[in-house]
Design an enzyme around this catalytic site. Structure first.
Site, PDB file in Angstrom:
ATOM      1  N   LYS A 111      39.205  40.177  47.505  1.00 26.62           N
ATOM      2  CA  LYS A 111      38.289  40.440  48.620  1.00 26.62           C
ATOM      3  C   LYS A 111      36.846  40.105  48.293  1.00 26.62           C
ATOM      4  O   LYS A 111      36.035  39.884  49.194  1.00 26.62           O
ATOM      5  CB  LYS A 111      38.395  41.903  49.078  1.00 26.62           C
ATOM      6  CG  LYS A 111      39.679  42.192  49.833  1.00 26.62           C
ATOM      7  CD  LYS A 111      39.606  43.523  50.561  1.00 26.62           C
ATOM      8  CE  LYS A 111      40.864  43.719  51.418  1.00 26.62           C
ATOM      9  NZ  LYS A 111      40.911  45.020  52.079  1.00 26.62           N
ATOM     10  N   LYS A 192      49.726  36.129  51.473  1.00 30.77           N
ATOM     11  CA  LYS A 192      50.238  37.267  52.229  1.00 30.77           C
ATOM     12  C   LYS A 192      49.863  37.119  53.702  1.00 30.77           C
ATOM     13  O   LYS A 192      48.773  36.641  54.011  1.00 30.77           O
ATOM     14  CB  LYS A 192      49.581  38.533  51.648  1.00 30.77           C
ATOM     15  CG  LYS A 192      50.114  39.830  52.143  1.00 30.77           C
ATOM     16  CD  LYS A 192      49.283  40.998  51.620  1.00 30.77           C
ATOM     17  CE  LYS A 192      47.939  41.099  52.296  1.00 30.77           C
ATOM     18  NZ  LYS A 192      47.247  42.371  52.158  1.00 30.77           N
ATOM     19  N   LYS A 195      45.910  40.393  58.531  1.00 32.82           N
ATOM     20  CA  LYS A 195      45.199  40.464  59.803  1.00 32.82           C
ATOM     21  C   LYS A 195      43.826  39.818  59.721  1.00 32.82           C
ATOM     22  O   LYS A 195      43.219  39.509  60.741  1.00 32.82           O
ATOM     23  CB  LYS A 195      45.100  41.912  60.299  1.00 32.82           C
ATOM     24  CG  LYS A 195      44.525  42.919  59.303  1.00 32.82           C
ATOM     25  CD  LYS A 195      44.674  44.357  59.828  1.00 32.82           C
ATOM     26  CE  LYS A 195      44.193  45.377  58.819  1.00 32.82           C
ATOM     27  NZ  LYS A 195      45.111  46.324  58.304  1.00 32.82           N
TER      28      LYS A 195
HETATM   29  P1  TYM Z   1      46.063  47.814  54.747  1.00 32.36           P
HETATM   30  O1  TYM Z   1      45.360  48.386  55.922  1.00 32.36           O
HETATM   31  O2  TYM Z   1      45.586  46.529  54.190  1.00 32.36           O
HETATM   32  O3  TYM Z   1      47.593  47.635  55.095  1.00 32.36           O
HETATM   33  C1  TYM Z   1      48.355  48.688  55.651  1.00 32.36           C
HETATM   34  C2  TYM Z   1      49.772  48.677  55.134  1.00 32.36           C
HETATM   35  O4  TYM Z   1      50.431  47.458  55.509  1.00 32.36           O
HETATM   36  C3  TYM Z   1      51.001  46.857  54.361  1.00 32.36           C
HETATM   37  N1  TYM Z   1      50.948  45.396  54.524  1.00 32.36           N
HETATM   38  C4  TYM Z   1      51.989  44.577  54.316  1.00 32.36           C
HETATM   39  N2  TYM Z   1      53.269  44.810  53.945  1.00 32.36           N
HETATM   40  C5  TYM Z   1      54.082  43.743  53.818  1.00 32.36           C
HETATM   41  N3  TYM Z   1      53.673  42.467  54.051  1.00 32.36           N
HETATM   42  C6  TYM Z   1      52.401  42.189  54.421  1.00 32.36           C
HETATM   43  N4  TYM Z   1      52.008  40.939  54.648  1.00 32.36           N
HETATM   44  C7  TYM Z   1      51.500  43.279  54.575  1.00 32.36           C
HETATM   45  N5  TYM Z   1      50.174  43.368  54.927  1.00 32.36           N
HETATM   46  C8  TYM Z   1      49.869  44.665  54.894  1.00 32.36           C
HETATM   47  C9  TYM Z   1      50.137  47.314  53.207  1.00 32.36           C
HETATM   48  O5  TYM Z   1      50.819  47.206  51.979  1.00 32.36           O
HETATM   49  C10 TYM Z   1      49.860  48.739  53.599  1.00 32.36           C
HETATM   50  O6  TYM Z   1      50.945  49.578  53.241  1.00 32.36           O
HETATM   51  N6  TYM Z   1      44.412  50.499  50.842  1.00 32.36           N
HETATM   52  C11 TYM Z   1      45.321  50.506  51.978  1.00 32.36           C
HETATM   53  C12 TYM Z   1      45.078  51.640  52.934  1.00 32.36           C
HETATM   54  C13 TYM Z   1      45.107  53.006  52.320  1.00 32.36           C
HETATM   55  C14 TYM Z   1      46.239  53.734  51.926  1.00 32.36           C
HETATM   56  C15 TYM Z   1      45.749  54.993  51.477  1.00 32.36           C
HETATM   57  C16 TYM Z   1      47.599  53.446  51.904  1.00 32.36           C
HETATM   58  C17 TYM Z   1      44.010  53.793  52.099  1.00 32.36           C
HETATM   59  N7  TYM Z   1      44.397  54.989  51.595  1.00 32.36           N
HETATM   60  C18 TYM Z   1      46.613  55.975  50.998  1.00 32.36           C
HETATM   61  C19 TYM Z   1      48.459  54.442  51.421  1.00 32.36           C
HETATM   62  C20 TYM Z   1      47.968  55.679  50.970  1.00 32.36           C
HETATM   63  C21 TYM Z   1      45.129  49.207  52.743  1.00 32.36           C
HETATM   64  O7  TYM Z   1      44.124  48.570  52.665  1.00 32.36           O
HETATM   65  O8  TYM Z   1      46.172  48.896  53.584  1.00 32.36           O
END
Ligand code: TYM
Length: 326
Positions: A111, A192, A195
């Site tokens: 990032k 990956k 969004k």
């Molecule tokens: P974020 O918002 O980037 O993504 C949310 C969730 O979606 C999953 N994900 C995917 N899984 C499979 N294939 C993909 N292409 C894909 N893109 C996204 C991510 O693995 C995630 O599970 N840091 C985290 C948010 C967070 C969090 C937490 C998660 C903050 N605190 C506590 C769990 C527990 C994040 O940026 O997810």
């Protein structure tokens, strides 16, 4: 009942990657686990957000949780910013984290790559994520594979705290499914599905209309062969399509391989699009109803009350052990 916590950032349109890696699992787990699902708005501001957009996206993710089948009677749905304990324990966890640990985070490296200036929040963000998880005594954290490293750090920090101050936090396990743990871009299968991809053809948004979904799948990159076979190393594009198809159709990949034997990629792509549309269309309709109903605010308020009760108790326990006067 085992406890589950997870969250999604309100930082753009949700994709089927978020659905497959996260939301779909949330819905499955809510019947058998004590679940907390949040919208991590404090994480979203690690990159600049327009206030109006942040408001809209936060509501949108919350509504999408419900439209996808998360039931606020079964799971606690809430906004991270409405539970102030996250910010306090986030700071505490930051003080337990080594610079070197954060420097090794691949998501931070990705990032921040090529950016002239990067906020310190983006750097310390995994410590806040650790706080998110331990506040609810979570045993399991359903996520996609990209979060695995953050979960490893969370485990290390929880153990470090327990070692220093006595047993306080549950050490959580990531819950990552085999199929669908990492859905790839439809244009470049080495990346990956995200969004924040500047090319909208690379992802299917949860809000895409049927014709857009058909077009995106028909234009998805494949290889120059013809064989429909699951082989992520040698056929990453086709394997990615098979994973998406399998999840949306609920048909095992091996059955799909048999069904499409001898057929070209065109037929496969057409049928995937229809499978995805048949799941997303009813979700989109429910989403519109929820946004119009005005019920969201009350649901989030109730969720925040329940979440605050649990998080405050954990924070108090942790602060007492550390020597804070309470
Ligand atoms: P974020 O918002 O980037 O993504 C949310 C969730 O979606 C999953 N994900 C995917 N899984 C499979 N294939 C993909 N292409 C894909 N893109 C996204 C991510 O693995 C995630 O599970 N840091 C985290 C948010 C967070 C969090 C937490 C998660 C903050 N605190 C506590 C769990 C527990 C994040 O940026 O997810």
């Amino acid at each position: 009942m085992k406890k589950v916590l997870s969250g999604i950032q309100p930082s753009g349109l949700l994709t089927i990657g978020n659905y497959i890696g996260a939301i779909r699992q949330f819905v499955e787990m809510q019947d058998t686990h004590d679940c907390y699902f949040m919208i991590v708005d404090l994480h979203a501001i690690t990159v600049p957000q327009e206030p109006e957009k942040l408001r809209e996206q936060t509501e949108s993710v919350a509504a999408m949780y419900l439209a996808s089948g998360i039931d606020p009677e079964k799971a606690v749905v809430f906004l991270q910013s409405q539970v102030r304990a996250h910010a306090v324990l986030g700071w505490i966890m930051t003080t337990l984290t080594g610079m070197g640990e954060l420097e090794r985070m691949t998501q931070f490296k990705d990032k921040s790559a090529g950016k002239e200036s990067v906020g310190a929040g983006l750097f310390v963000y995994p410590s806040l994520q650790a706080a998110d998880i331990v506040l609810y005594n979570a045993d399991l954290v359903p996520v996609g594979e990209d979060q695995k490293q953050h979960l490893e750090l969370t485990r290390d920090l929880a153990q470090r705290f327990n070692h220093r101050y006595g047993d306080t936090f549950v050490v959580p396990e990531p819950h990552i499914t085999d199929v669908g743990k990492r859905i790839m871009s439809l244009i470049d299968a080495s990346k990956k599905m995200s969004k924040s991809d500047p090319n909208p053809g690379a992802f299917i948004s949860m809000f895409d209309e049927p014709d857009v979904i058909r077009k995106k799948f028909s234009r998805a990159t494949t290889d120059s062969g013809r064989e429909i076979k699951y082989d992520p190393d040698n056929k990453p594009e086709v394997s990615n399509l098979l994973e998406i198809f399998s999840i949306f159709s609920k048909v095992p990949i091996s059955d799909l391989e048999a069904r499409y034997e001898g057929q070209g990629y065109g037929a496969l792509k057409k049928d995937i699009a229809e499978a995805v549309i048949s799941v997303l269309e009813p979700i989109q309709a429910r989403y519109r109803d929820i946004r119009q109903s005005g019920e969201l605010q009350a649901i989030l308020k109730r969720g925040a009350e329940k979440a605050n009760a649990v998080a405050d108790a954990t924070l108090k326990r942790a602060m007492e052990r550390m020597g804070f006067l309470l």
